[in-house]
Motif scaffolding. Structure first.
Motif, PDB file in Angstrom:
ATOM      1  N   THR A  98       0.803  -1.228   0.000  1.00 17.19           N
ATOM      2  CA  THR A  98       0.000   0.000   0.000  1.00 17.19           C
ATOM      3  C   THR A  98       0.831   1.271   0.000  1.00 17.19           C
ATOM      4  O   THR A  98       0.275   2.366  -0.010  1.00 17.19           O
ATOM      5  CB  THR A  98      -0.955   0.003   1.198  1.00 17.19           C
ATOM      6  N   SER A 100       2.994   4.567   0.562  1.00 17.51           N
ATOM      7  CA  SER A 100       3.023   5.648   1.545  1.00 17.51           C
ATOM      8  C   SER A 100       2.289   6.857   0.994  1.00 17.51           C
ATOM      9  O   SER A 100       2.081   6.996  -0.211  1.00 17.51           O
ATOM     10  CB  SER A 100       4.477   6.030   1.857  1.00 17.51           C
ATOM     11  N   SER A 101       1.905   7.734   1.902  1.00 20.35           N
ATOM     12  CA  SER A 101       1.359   9.031   1.491  1.00 20.35           C
ATOM     13  C   SER A 101       2.494  10.047   1.457  1.00 20.35           C
ATOM     14  O   SER A 101       3.504   9.890   2.139  1.00 20.35           O
ATOM     15  CB  SER A 101       0.256   9.492   2.436  1.00 20.35           C
ATOM     16  N   ASP A 109      -3.501  12.719  -4.459  1.00 24.06           N
ATOM     17  CA  ASP A 109      -4.126  12.271  -3.219  1.00 24.06           C
ATOM     18  C   ASP A 109      -5.627  12.018  -3.349  1.00 24.06           C
ATOM     19  O   ASP A 109      -6.357  12.061  -2.362  1.00 24.06           O
ATOM     20  CB  ASP A 109      -3.870  13.293  -2.106  1.00 24.06           C
ATOM     21  N   THR A 233       1.586   3.695   4.687  1.00 22.81           N
ATOM     22  CA  THR A 233       0.154   3.436   4.816  1.00 22.81           C
ATOM     23  C   THR A 233      -0.053   2.040   5.387  1.00 22.81           C
ATOM     24  O   THR A 233      -0.061   1.044   4.658  1.00 22.81           O
ATOM     25  CB  THR A 233      -0.540   3.565   3.454  1.00 22.81           C
ATOM     26  N   ASP A 235      -2.374   1.594   8.364  1.00 24.80           N
ATOM     27  CA  ASP A 235      -3.371   1.729   9.430  1.00 24.80           C
ATOM     28  C   ASP A 235      -4.497   0.708   9.340  1.00 24.80           C
ATOM     29  O   ASP A 235      -5.377   0.661  10.208  1.00 24.80           O
ATOM     30  CB  ASP A 235      -3.964   3.144   9.429  1.00 24.80           C
TER      31      ASP A 235
END
Length: 359
Positions: A98, A100-101, A109, A233, A235
């Protein structure tokens, strides 16, 4: 019986892993975006709108046997992947990819490609109208954005601020690379302000503003971008898997790229705590190791592949015709060679081929 593999995330590592695994297993790629986003070229597309049609690439031809589900994984446990739609998949293996931001515009985004293109175009228009641009961060994204802006608008004022004493401070590159980088940035007219952070953040509202560094230097601009802040990412992990997560969100993995404490859950790319530069190329190398290891486990082969981080390297365009590159084998390369390696094409051809979009 054919193994089932869920790859969570359709970025650089995810598509590379899914394509390789599709050759020997039933693979499901879970990705909330409607297209693959070639973020390597996002800053080029910001400055040169003709690239907007080139960075959003269809997933339709990626897999010959498996499937791509447009959905978001809201919980991943050792034995199941639960999607936002409520679907629950119970695979034999899971690959966490996934990524990263990162602050816009280096990464888009939003998940709808049409909305992402619209946002980039709106920001392009604001850039075109601006007189001065402030970039916070002298890592690869900040310096590349400075070069792209100066290529598009040579007379526009661009200032890069970083509290570190030199550009690319996070990686011990040779002094020769930084010397060449500074030379080209100076030739472009980019102002570099090092060694002191801003005394206050720039305003959130658009319009002309002035800020000062803590050392007292004043900077005037009317547009600014934050060019630092990678956040893995992770969470969505269930309690068992989250035990491998560090305080910064990165995941501890074994040398086989299995999540620490897990036999059938792998992690690749920006998610991992492997001490190396986080690049698309690194994620692709991770994907190759993971695909080989899942094949070995599925067919009960004895030897697993171990990932060895490569020495730090970089290819940093400063617009289509400029930039610097470095690898231990090739040494420091200048503008012409960097343009051939990356700056002209931004490696788009690599991903159109991987996604089976050629021709």
């Amino acid at each position: 019986m054919t193994a089932t593999v869920v790859v969570v995330g359709g970025g650089y590592g995810g598509i590379t892993a899914a394509r390789a695994i599709d050759e020997f297993a039933e693979v499901v790629l879970v990705e909330p975006r409607d297209t693959f986003v070639h973020n390597v070229a996002a800053l080029r597309a910001l400055v040169e709108p003709s690239w907007l049609d080139l960075i959003f690439l269809s997933y339709d031809n990626l897999l010959g046997n498996g499937r791509v589900i447009r959905d978001r994984a809201v919980r991943v446990d050792r034995s199941a992947v639960t999607l936002a739609s409520g679907e629950r998949i119970e695979p034999d293996y899971v690959v966490l990819a996934t990524g990263s931001s990162y602050p816009f515009p280096a990464k888009v985004d939003v998940t709808e490609s049409a909305l992402a293109a619209k946002k980039l175009r709106t920001t392009h228009d604001a850039l075109a109208d601006s007189r001065g641009v402030l970039l916070l961060g002298a890592g690869p994204a900040g310096l590349e954005l400075a070069g792209e802006i100066k290529h598009g608008w040579p007379n526009k004022s661009v200032t890069v601020v970083d509290p570190a004493p030199e550009p690319l401070s996070a990686v011990p590159f040779p002094a020769e690379l930084r010397t060449e980088l500074r030379r080209q940035l100076d030739e472009l007219g980019v102002e570099l302000v090092f060694g002191s952070p801003l005394a206050e953040q720039p305003p959130a509202e658009p319009g002309a503003f002035s800020v000062t560094t803590r050392s007292g230097e004043r900077i005037d601009a009317d547009l600014w971008f934050r060019c630092y802040g990678v956040v893995p990412t992770t969470d969505y992990l269930g309690e068992e898997l989250a035990a491998a997560r560090r305080e910064d969100g990165a995941l501890d993995v074994t040398s086989e790229l299995r999540l620490s404490g897990q036999d059938h859950v792998f992690a690749i790319g920006d998610l991992t705590s492997i001490p190396e530069t986080k690049t698309a190329k690194a994620a692709e190398l991770h994907a190759g190791v993971v695909a080989a290891n899942i094949r070995a486990l599925a067919y009960e082969e004895s030897e697993l592949t171990h990932y060895e981080p490569a020495p730090s390297g970089i290819s940093l365009p400063l617009g289509p015709a400029g930039g610097v590159s470095y690898s231990p084998s090739a040494g420091v390369l200048g503008a012409e060679q960097t343009s051939r390696l990356k700056g002209t094409s931004m490696r788009r051809e690599v991903y159109t081929a991987l996604l089976n979009l050629d021709g």
